[in-house]
Design a protein around this motif. Structure first.
Motif, short mmCIF file in Angstrom:
data_model
loop_
_atom_site.label_atom_id
_atom_site.label_comp_id
_atom_site.label_asym_id
_atom_site.label_seq_id
_atom_site.Cartn_x
_atom_site.Cartn_y
_atom_site.Cartn_z
N LEU A 56 179.73 44.50 -32.52
CA LEU A 56 179.98 43.61 -33.66
C LEU A 56 178.69 43.41 -34.44
CD1 LEU A 56 182.12 40.88 -31.83
CD2 LEU A 56 182.96 42.82 -33.18
N VAL A 65 185.51 38.68 -33.25
CA VAL A 65 184.50 37.84 -33.89
C VAL A 65 184.80 36.37 -33.65
CG1 VAL A 65 183.43 37.18 -36.09
CG2 VAL A 65 184.00 39.58 -35.65
N PHE A 86 182.23 37.77 -39.48
CA PHE A 86 180.83 37.90 -39.04
C PHE A 86 179.96 37.95 -40.29
CE2 PHE A 86 178.33 39.70 -35.27
CZ PHE A 86 177.10 39.36 -35.80
N THR A 90 176.77 33.63 -38.62
CA THR A 90 177.04 34.20 -37.29
C THR A 90 175.88 35.09 -36.88
OG1 THR A 90 179.43 34.11 -37.65
CG2 THR A 90 178.64 35.61 -35.94
#
Length: 251
Positions: A56, A65, A86, A90
């Motif tokens: 990710l 996510v 994301f 984040t």
């Protein structure tokens, strides 16, 4: 990759309440002596997906996510909400986790970062009483601490250590001095300064402040202030964690 510091494991939930309390006290004491990080309980069922699955990074979306964001929040890494997207904040939380775990600070959730999530790596406070902020210069982390417990971890960027020209024309070194300070002034707006405007700054050492900034690199990059994201600075104001008279420990 940096060598991770010594780790302490909090007792499993099957132990008795009395034994848990004793071990927690010992863990906190060792953390103070060793400057270590503490391992929180393993990922719960609701956030188990955060520690398995595809890589990710910024731009990723979906339930993986969401699980990542939930786990980061569970561990205390500040994030601006759980939305399955994301984005920048984040990424900031992932970088903060990587800093705490001694990993490469690339904002990418791969195998090593997933392991840190699963193990519940969080930085340890060095103080044992009171509400204050700790700025960890080595790890480049800002910690909101209450009675020795780290309540929130925010990514920060402090003095770069590089030379620069001061407003008086003299050459200076960009440093964030260590010590114990108190927030003595704040400005609830963009505050113009000799090196650019600072967002909602909280001054604790002359012209050095914790403030919001659009860019918060993974490495030290400021003239001496502690940068956080604009949204994280809004949260610090609203949470009361950095009111005037708050203690700021730079270490």
């Amino acid at each position: 990759m940096a060598t991770p510091p010594s780790l302490l494991i909090l007792p499993p939930p099957t132990e008795t309440r009395q034994v848990r309390a004793v071990v927690a006290v010992l863990a906190a004491a060792c953390a103070l002596l060793l400057g270590s990080v503490v391992l929180a309980p393993p990922a719960s069922a609701s956030s188990a997906a955060a520690v398995s699955g595809p890589e990710l990074r910024q731009g990723s979306t979906g339930p993986e996510v969401t699980a990542l964001q939930e786990r980061l929040t569970e561990l205390g890494y500040w994030i601006d909400g759980v939305d399955g997207q994301f984005g920048f904040h984040t990424d900031q939380a992932v970088v903060a986790l990587q800093k705490a775990a001694g990993l490469d600070r690339d904002g990418v959730v791969g195998p090593a970062t997933r392991t840190a999530l699963d193990e519940g790596v969080v930085p340890a406070a060095t103080t044992t009483s009171g509400d204050l902020l700790e700025i960890d210069l080595d790890r480049q982390l800002l910690l909101a601490v209450s009675d020795g417990e780290v309540e929130r971890v925010v990514n920060t960027s402090t003095g770069s250590g590089q030379p620069y020209e001061g407003s008086d024309g003299s050459e200076r070194i960009a440093t964030t001095p260590t010590g114990t300070y108190t927030v003595f002034r704040d400005v609830d707006a963009w505050d113009p300064g000799p090196y650019g405007a600072l967002y909602r700054p909280k001054y604790f050492n002359g012209g050095i402040a914790v403030h919001g900034y659009p860019s918060v690199p993974a490495q030290p990059a400021s003239k001496g202030c502690a940068r956080v994201s604009l949204a994280a600075m809004d949260w610090l104001w609203e949470s009361g964690n950095i009111d005037v008279h708050t203690t700021v420990l730079v270490r």
